[in-house]
Design an enzyme around this catalytic site. Structure first.
Site, PDB file in Angstrom:
ATOM      1  N   HIS A 124       0.811  -1.230   0.000  1.00 29.51           N
ATOM      2  CA  HIS A 124       0.000   0.000   0.000  1.00 29.51           C
ATOM      3  C   HIS A 124       0.834   1.264   0.000  1.00 29.51           C
ATOM      4  O   HIS A 124       0.318   2.340   0.323  1.00 29.51           O
ATOM      5  CB  HIS A 124      -0.942  -0.007   1.220  1.00 29.51           C
ATOM      6  CG  HIS A 124      -1.970  -1.093   1.155  1.00 29.51           C
ATOM      7  ND1 HIS A 124      -2.660  -1.540   2.267  1.00 29.51           N
ATOM      8  CD2 HIS A 124      -2.416  -1.839   0.119  1.00 29.51           C
ATOM      9  CE1 HIS A 124      -3.493  -2.506   1.906  1.00 29.51           C
ATOM     10  NE2 HIS A 124      -3.371  -2.713   0.606  1.00 29.51           N
ATOM     11  N   CYS A 132       2.818  13.226  -7.761  1.00 27.42           N
ATOM     12  CA  CYS A 132       1.966  14.287  -8.320  1.00 27.42           C
ATOM     13  C   CYS A 132       0.545  13.752  -8.503  1.00 27.42           C
ATOM     14  O   CYS A 132       0.358  12.671  -9.090  1.00 27.42           O
ATOM     15  CB  CYS A 132       2.540  14.751  -9.669  1.00 27.42           C
ATOM     16  SG  CYS A 132       1.475  15.942 -10.480  1.00 27.42           S
ATOM     17  N   CYS A 169       4.551  20.175 -12.964  1.00 26.61           N
ATOM     18  CA  CYS A 169       3.335  20.678 -13.623  1.00 26.61           C
ATOM     19  C   CYS A 169       2.555  21.660 -12.761  1.00 26.61           C
ATOM     20  O   CYS A 169       1.541  22.209 -13.195  1.00 26.61           O
ATOM     21  CB  CYS A 169       2.430  19.491 -13.995  1.00 26.61           C
ATOM     22  SG  CYS A 169       1.593  18.753 -12.563  1.00 26.61           S
ATOM     23  N   SER A 208      -6.729  -7.430  10.173  1.00 24.18           N
ATOM     24  CA  SER A 208      -8.135  -7.852  10.300  1.00 24.18           C
ATOM     25  C   SER A 208      -8.539  -8.681   9.081  1.00 24.18           C
ATOM     26  O   SER A 208      -9.640  -9.222   9.036  1.00 24.18           O
ATOM     27  CB  SER A 208      -9.023  -6.605  10.400  1.00 24.18           C
ATOM     28  OG  SER A 208      -8.816  -5.788   9.241  1.00 24.18           O
ATOM     29  N   ASN A 232      -2.655 -12.654  16.439  1.00 27.12           N
ATOM     30  CA  ASN A 232      -3.604 -11.551  16.590  1.00 27.12           C
ATOM     31  C   ASN A 232      -4.297 -11.717  17.942  1.00 27.12           C
ATOM     32  O   ASN A 232      -4.709 -12.829  18.265  1.00 27.12           O
ATOM     33  CB  ASN A 232      -4.645 -11.618  15.445  1.00 27.12           C
ATOM     34  CG  ASN A 232      -5.437 -10.338  15.311  1.00 27.12           C
ATOM     35  OD1 ASN A 232      -5.802  -9.710  16.307  1.00 27.12           O
ATOM     36  ND2 ASN A 232      -5.680  -9.919  14.087  1.00 27.12           N
TER      37      ASN A 232
END
Ligand code: BV8
Length: 265
Positions: A124, A132, A169, A208, A232
């Protein structure tokens, strides 16, 4: 539900002699470093306080880029005051022990690398990287040294800094993380899928198992015959089919497990 000391000799032998191993981690592995999870048991997680689609989606960011930028700046500021915890170090130890070990994380905090893990697969993205918003190209950005550390209170009071602009840009910058509805980095997810297909053991730590396609990886590993070991303090959707569900905080369970696996040599 098993405690580390109750692992059968047969399973322990499998854990010790495996060669191809993977671990999938989520926010829970950083909980004992003081970083909030998303779906904490007591609702204390981020999503207990913020709407994920406001803060972790492109539409939410485009709707209020200053709030979005402030939220990630706050999380970067949090990182400057936390350290890896024993769970991160235990995973680095297991990475050094197994001949072929792939550490796959959903986290964006970079704590695995700070604990010594190498070649971590970040599904992730990473809080320290920006890109950008228009061009989607990475931008080398350094937070100005005099930038105020954004606190949660500042976030909530609407004291949001200006969003920096792309030198190329002039468009707005954004965190280089994967938001809901966005594709995962293709190379990272391909590496994770190959590891899931090949591994003999898949440790699933502090997640989870609700966010896809990351949550599909332990299912893939199991379909390919891997032993699934969950760490967990709470039960999750995958607890019912994990081979081993070690119920406890990763910062306690993983060091004990790493010692049993790697400490016997
Ligand atoms: C996508 C951004 C293709 C970075 C995040 C099926 C297939 C594909 C997609 C979907 C699908 N079904 C639904 C979807 C859409 C969506 C999704 O999964 N939604 C869920 C909510 C149902 N997925 C996506 O949008 C993904 N993109 O699929 O692209 C595509 C494209 C277009 C259209 C369709 C498909 C993108 C997902 C990534 C989203 N980005 N974050 C950031 O800001 O951090 S998600 C966010 O959740 C974080 O990345 C986080 O890592 C991740 C997962 O959460 P966990 O890490 O598991 O954390 P959580 O708080 O939930 O749980 C913590 C656990 O730790 C708990 O179990 C707790 O008990 C435990 N714990 C607590 N303390 C401890 C502990 N464990 C151990 N020790 C402790 N001390």
């Amino acid at each position: 539900m098993t405690q580390v000391d109750d692992i059968s000799p047969k399973t322990l032998e499998k854990l010790r002699t495996a060669r191809r191993v993977m671990a999938l981690t989520g926010a829970g592995v950083s909980a004992e470093s003081g970083i909030p999870t998303f779906r904490g048991a007591d609702g204390a997680g981020f999503w207990g306080r913020y709407d994920p689609h406001d803060l972790a989606s492109r539409a939410g960011y485009e709707g209020n880029p200053q709030r979005g930028w402030a939220w990630y700046a706050m999380r970067r500021a949090q990182l400057r005051s936390v350290e890896p915890n024993p769970a991160h170090y235990a995973l680095a130890r297991l990475g050094a022990y197994y001949p072929d070990f792939t550490l796959v994380t959903q986290n964006v905090d970079g704590l695995h690398e700070r604990a010594g893990s190498r070649d971590v697969v970040e599904l992730h993205g990473n809080l320290d990287h920006v890109k950008c918003l228009m061009e989607d190209a990475p931008v080398a950005y350094k937070e100005p040294a005099d930038a105020p550390a954004i606190t949660e209170e500042m976030m909530e009071r609407g004291e949001w800094p200006e969003v920096p602009r792309c030198p190329g840009c002039g468009g707005l910058l954004r965190p280089d993380v994967v938001w809901f509805g966005e594709m995962l980095p293709a190379i990272a997810f391909a590496r994770a899928e190959v590891a899931a297909q090949d591994c003999q053991i898949c440790f699933v730590v502090g997640t989870s198992a609700e966010v896809y396609p990351a949550a599909s990886l332990p299912e893939t590993a199991r379909r390919h015959g891997a032993l699934i070991v969950e760490v967990n303090p709470e039960a999750t959707d995958l607890s019912r089919w994990a081979d081993l569900s070690l119920r406890g905080p990763a910062g306690v369970v993983l060091p004990a497990l790493a010692e049993m696996i790697a400490g016997h040599v």
